[in-house]
Write a protein that holds these residues in place. Structure first.
Motif, mmCIF file in Angstrom:
data_model
loop_
_atom_site.group_PDB
_atom_site.id
_atom_site.type_symbol
_atom_site.label_atom_id
_atom_site.label_comp_id
_atom_site.label_asym_id
_atom_site.label_seq_id
_atom_site.Cartn_x
_atom_site.Cartn_y
_atom_site.Cartn_z
ATOM 1 N N CYS A 270 -10.621 -20.604 -11.087
ATOM 2 C CA CYS A 270 -10.700 -20.294 -9.650
ATOM 3 C C CYS A 270 -10.796 -21.544 -8.779
ATOM 4 C CB CYS A 270 -11.882 -19.375 -9.371
ATOM 5 S SG CYS A 270 -13.491 -20.138 -9.683
ATOM 6 N N ASP A 271 -10.925 -22.723 -9.402
ATOM 7 C CA ASP A 271 -10.997 -23.996 -8.700
ATOM 8 C C ASP A 271 -12.176 -24.064 -7.731
ATOM 9 O OD1 ASP A 271 -10.029 -26.579 -8.491
ATOM 10 O OD2 ASP A 271 -8.764 -26.104 -6.781
ATOM 11 N N GLY A 272 -13.260 -23.377 -8.060
ATOM 12 C CA GLY A 272 -14.464 -23.419 -7.246
ATOM 13 C C GLY A 272 -14.551 -22.321 -6.196
ATOM 14 N N PHE A 273 -13.462 -21.599 -5.947
ATOM 15 C CA PHE A 273 -13.464 -20.487 -4.997
ATOM 16 C C PHE A 273 -13.657 -19.211 -5.800
ATOM 17 C CE2 PHE A 273 -11.051 -23.864 -3.017
ATOM 18 C CZ PHE A 273 -11.670 -23.953 -1.790
ATOM 19 N N ALA A 274 -14.900 -18.865 -6.076
ATOM 20 C CA ALA A 274 -15.217 -17.822 -7.039
ATOM 21 C C ALA A 274 -15.030 -16.405 -6.514
ATOM 22 C CB ALA A 274 -16.647 -17.989 -7.520
ATOM 23 N N THR A 275 -15.051 -16.205 -5.214
ATOM 24 C CA THR A 275 -14.914 -14.871 -4.645
ATOM 25 C C THR A 275 -13.798 -14.869 -3.618
ATOM 26 O OG1 THR A 275 -17.283 -14.523 -4.932
ATOM 27 C CG2 THR A 275 -16.149 -13.003 -3.489
ATOM 28 N N ALA A 276 -12.952 -13.847 -3.680
ATOM 29 C CA ALA A 276 -11.849 -13.724 -2.724
ATOM 30 C C ALA A 276 -11.911 -12.347 -2.073
ATOM 31 C CB ALA A 276 -10.518 -13.901 -3.424
ATOM 32 N N ALA A 277 -11.542 -12.280 -0.803
ATOM 33 C CA ALA A 277 -11.454 -11.009 -0.087
ATOM 34 C C ALA A 277 -9.975 -10.670 0.066
ATOM 35 C CB ALA A 277 -12.118 -11.104 1.272
ATOM 36 N N ILE A 278 -9.573 -9.526 -0.445
ATOM 37 C CA ILE A 278 -8.178 -9.108 -0.429
ATOM 38 C C ILE A 278 -8.039 -7.898 0.479
ATOM 39 C CG2 ILE A 278 -6.259 -8.308 -1.834
ATOM 40 C CD1 ILE A 278 -7.672 -9.645 -4.218
ATOM 41 N N THR A 279 -7.098 -7.969 1.411
ATOM 42 C CA THR A 279 -6.880 -6.824 2.304
ATOM 43 C C THR A 279 -6.021 -5.797 1.599
ATOM 44 O OG1 THR A 279 -5.414 -8.396 3.354
ATOM 45 C CG2 THR A 279 -7.017 -7.411 4.742
ATOM 46 N N THR A 280 -6.362 -4.531 1.796
ATOM 47 C CA THR A 280 -5.619 -3.447 1.166
ATOM 48 C C THR A 280 -4.460 -2.970 2.019
ATOM 49 O OG1 THR A 280 -7.077 -1.796 2.138
ATOM 50 C CG2 THR A 280 -7.677 -2.633 -0.035
ATOM 51 N N GLY A 281 -4.417 -3.368 3.276
ATOM 52 C CA GLY A 281 -3.360 -2.934 4.176
ATOM 53 C C GLY A 281 -3.745 -1.733 5.021
ATOM 54 N N THR A 282 -4.826 -1.079 4.682
ATOM 55 C CA THR A 282 -5.283 0.074 5.468
ATOM 56 C C THR A 282 -6.365 -0.365 6.436
ATOM 57 O OG1 THR A 282 -6.913 0.658 3.792
ATOM 58 C CG2 THR A 282 -4.758 1.695 3.612
ATOM 59 N N ARG A 283 -6.659 0.493 7.401
ATOM 60 C CA ARG A 283 -7.693 0.200 8.394
ATOM 61 C C ARG A 283 -8.718 1.323 8.428
ATOM 62 N NH1 ARG A 283 -6.466 -3.848 12.218
ATOM 63 N NH2 ARG A 283 -4.373 -4.666 11.959
ATOM 64 N N HIS A 284 -9.935 0.953 8.793
ATOM 65 C CA HIS A 284 -10.992 1.941 8.999
ATOM 66 C C HIS A 284 -10.789 2.602 10.358
ATOM 67 C CE1 HIS A 284 -13.220 0.656 5.482
ATOM 68 N NE2 HIS A 284 -13.120 -0.603 5.887
ATOM 69 N N ARG A 285 -11.577 3.634 10.654
ATOM 70 C CA ARG A 285 -11.443 4.343 11.934
ATOM 71 C C ARG A 285 -11.726 3.460 13.140
ATOM 72 N NH1 ARG A 285 -12.745 10.491 11.718
ATOM 73 N NH2 ARG A 285 -12.078 10.962 9.611
ATOM 74 N N ASP A 286 -12.597 2.457 12.954
ATOM 75 C CA ASP A 286 -12.910 1.578 14.082
ATOM 76 C C ASP A 286 -11.901 0.444 14.250
ATOM 77 O OD1 ASP A 286 -13.573 0.093 11.878
ATOM 78 O OD2 ASP A 286 -15.580 -0.427 12.565
ATOM 79 N N GLY A 287 -10.889 0.381 13.410
ATOM 80 C CA GLY A 287 -9.833 -0.615 13.544
ATOM 81 C C GLY A 287 -9.969 -1.827 12.652
ATOM 82 N N THR A 288 -11.083 -1.965 11.945
ATOM 83 C CA THR A 288 -11.241 -3.109 11.046
ATOM 84 C C THR A 288 -10.453 -2.871 9.766
ATOM 85 O OG1 THR A 288 -13.240 -2.154 10.085
ATOM 86 C CG2 THR A 288 -13.530 -3.668 11.946
ATOM 87 N N ARG A 289 -10.083 -3.951 9.116
ATOM 88 C CA ARG A 289 -9.297 -3.844 7.889
ATOM 89 C C ARG A 289 -10.186 -3.537 6.686
ATOM 90 N NH1 ARG A 289 -4.002 -6.123 8.247
ATOM 91 N NH2 ARG A 289 -3.735 -7.067 10.285
#
Length: 60
Positions: A14-33
């Motif tokens: 992982c080259d020191g970046f142990a956690t990644a946030a991946i977007t699924t392409g969908t949105r919640h009801r309030d508009g956040t991803r």
């Protein structure tokens, strides 16, 4: 006098970046991803690896 930094072993997968946030392409009801948090399976989310001397060795 110059001070030397500690030599910490960074995970090679992982080259020191142990956690990644991946977007699924969908949105919640309030508009956040909607995102998934994925951790590195090699270092288990720490970003560092143990030196070879502390690992258990197999064989003769």
């Amino acid at each position: 006098m110059p001070q030397h930094a500690q030599n910490t072993r960074v995970c090679r997968d992982c080259d020191g970046f142990a956690t990644a946030a991946i977007t699924t392409g969908t949105r919640h009801r309030d508009g956040t991803r909607a995102t998934l948090r994925v951790t590195c399976p090699t270092c288990k989310g720490t970003g560092h690896t143990a030196p070879a001397s502390t690992l258990a060795r197999a064989g003769r």
